[in-house]
Motif scaffolding. Sequence first.
Motif, PDB file in Angstrom:
ATOM      1  N   ARG A 123     -16.186  -0.252   4.237  1.00 42.02           N
ATOM      2  CA  ARG A 123     -16.084   0.954   5.062  1.00 42.02           C
ATOM      3  C   ARG A 123     -17.339   1.810   4.988  1.00 42.02           C
ATOM      4  O   ARG A 123     -17.759   2.406   5.993  1.00 42.02           O
TER       5      ARG A 123
ATOM      6  N   SER B  56       0.826  -1.208   0.000  1.00 38.82           N
ATOM      7  CA  SER B  56       0.000   0.000   0.000  1.00 38.82           C
ATOM      8  C   SER B  56       0.862   1.260   0.000  1.00 38.82           C
ATOM      9  O   SER B  56       0.538   2.259  -0.630  1.00 38.82           O
TER      10      SER B  56
ATOM     11  N   ASN C 146     -10.075  -5.501   3.803  1.00 45.85           N
ATOM     12  CA  ASN C 146     -10.506  -4.929   2.528  1.00 45.85           C
ATOM     13  C   ASN C 146      -9.576  -5.283   1.368  1.00 45.85           C
ATOM     14  O   ASN C 146      -9.908  -5.054   0.213  1.00 45.85           O
ATOM     15  N   HIS C 147      -8.415  -5.851   1.687  1.00 49.88           N
ATOM     16  CA  HIS C 147      -7.499  -6.277   0.632  1.00 49.88           C
ATOM     17  C   HIS C 147      -7.808  -7.691   0.129  1.00 49.88           C
ATOM     18  O   HIS C 147      -7.275  -8.110  -0.893  1.00 49.88           O
TER      19      HIS C 147
ATOM     20  N   ASP D  50     -14.485  -4.040   0.334  1.00 47.06           N
ATOM     21  CA  ASP D  50     -14.274  -2.957   1.291  1.00 47.06           C
ATOM     22  C   ASP D  50     -15.641  -2.505   1.809  1.00 47.06           C
ATOM     23  O   ASP D  50     -16.467  -2.002   1.053  1.00 47.06           O
TER      24      ASP D  50
ATOM     25  N   ASN E 163     -11.424  -3.881   9.120  1.00 46.06           N
ATOM     26  CA  ASN E 163     -11.660  -3.651   7.694  1.00 46.06           C
ATOM     27  C   ASN E 163     -10.431  -3.064   7.013  1.00 46.06           C
ATOM     28  O   ASN E 163     -10.241  -3.246   5.804  1.00 46.06           O
TER      29      ASN E 163
ATOM     30  N   SER F  74     -10.397   7.341   4.913  1.00 42.65           N
ATOM     31  CA  SER F  74      -9.561   6.408   5.690  1.00 42.65           C
ATOM     32  C   SER F  74      -9.154   7.036   7.012  1.00 42.65           C
ATOM     33  O   SER F  74      -9.243   6.394   8.075  1.00 42.65           O
TER      34      SER F  74
END
Length: 260
Positions: free
Chosen positions: A161, A91, A154-155, A159, A150, A233
């Motif tokens: 969120r 990331s 989420n990877h 996701d 999460n 985020s």
Amino acid sequence: MLLKTYIRHFLIFTIQQALSCIFPVLVFTMLALSHLFTGFIPRYDFMLIACIVIQAAMFFGGLETKNEVVVICVFHLLGLMMELFKVHIGSWSYPEAAFTKFAGVPLYSGFMYASVASYMCQAWRRFDLELISWPGHWVARICGALIYFNFFTNHFFIDVRYYIGVLIIIFFRKSLVKFHIEKKAYRMPVIVSFVLIGFFIWLAENVATKLGAWKYAYQHKTWAMVNYQKISSWGFLVIVSFIIIAELKLLKGDIEEQKH
């Protein structure tokens, strides 16, 4: 006369907010100066030493209590866990060499998360915060856990969120944070505070990446503004941070919870 009072309170609010940010401001200052010492010590190693010294100075100088330092250390560990995972999957990265790197993550990076906790602890004390209509303890804790996990899941899965965001709106829609300036009480929807703090952290992240604290994949050739999606985020990270600190303080009875 009333206008003068509001102006004075706004100035006091601004000053107290700035004082609450002393830890992150000092960390960013050290980041800006760290390149001056690269001939003697790697930047990331310098930052780790600087962060430890800053933390110790704030504690022994009376700017942070023992309980606040414990909370900040917890955030440091939670942040390092996330950093190890995020760097592993690509990331973002820390391209510079250092002695105090583990699995590609410099140990100072946890202090970036700890600085958020430091700000919240400082602001909580300076403004004598109270919570109004805080959702049930288990509701808050489950929402916080869902957000944190999460960041990892989420990877591998969808996701969620924004689904969690809907839950936050539902359960925290009536929640208010009550703060005091010169004994006068003001109220703000807690969701608004989540968004505002997240936005200002995103602004700070742009400064941090510009100073080389870390780099996203699209910033390696030349610096570019951090993606706007990162605002959400950081907003969710703020929610996790706020919930952890609020729950700890409610359990210890350090703040008052009002139902109405």
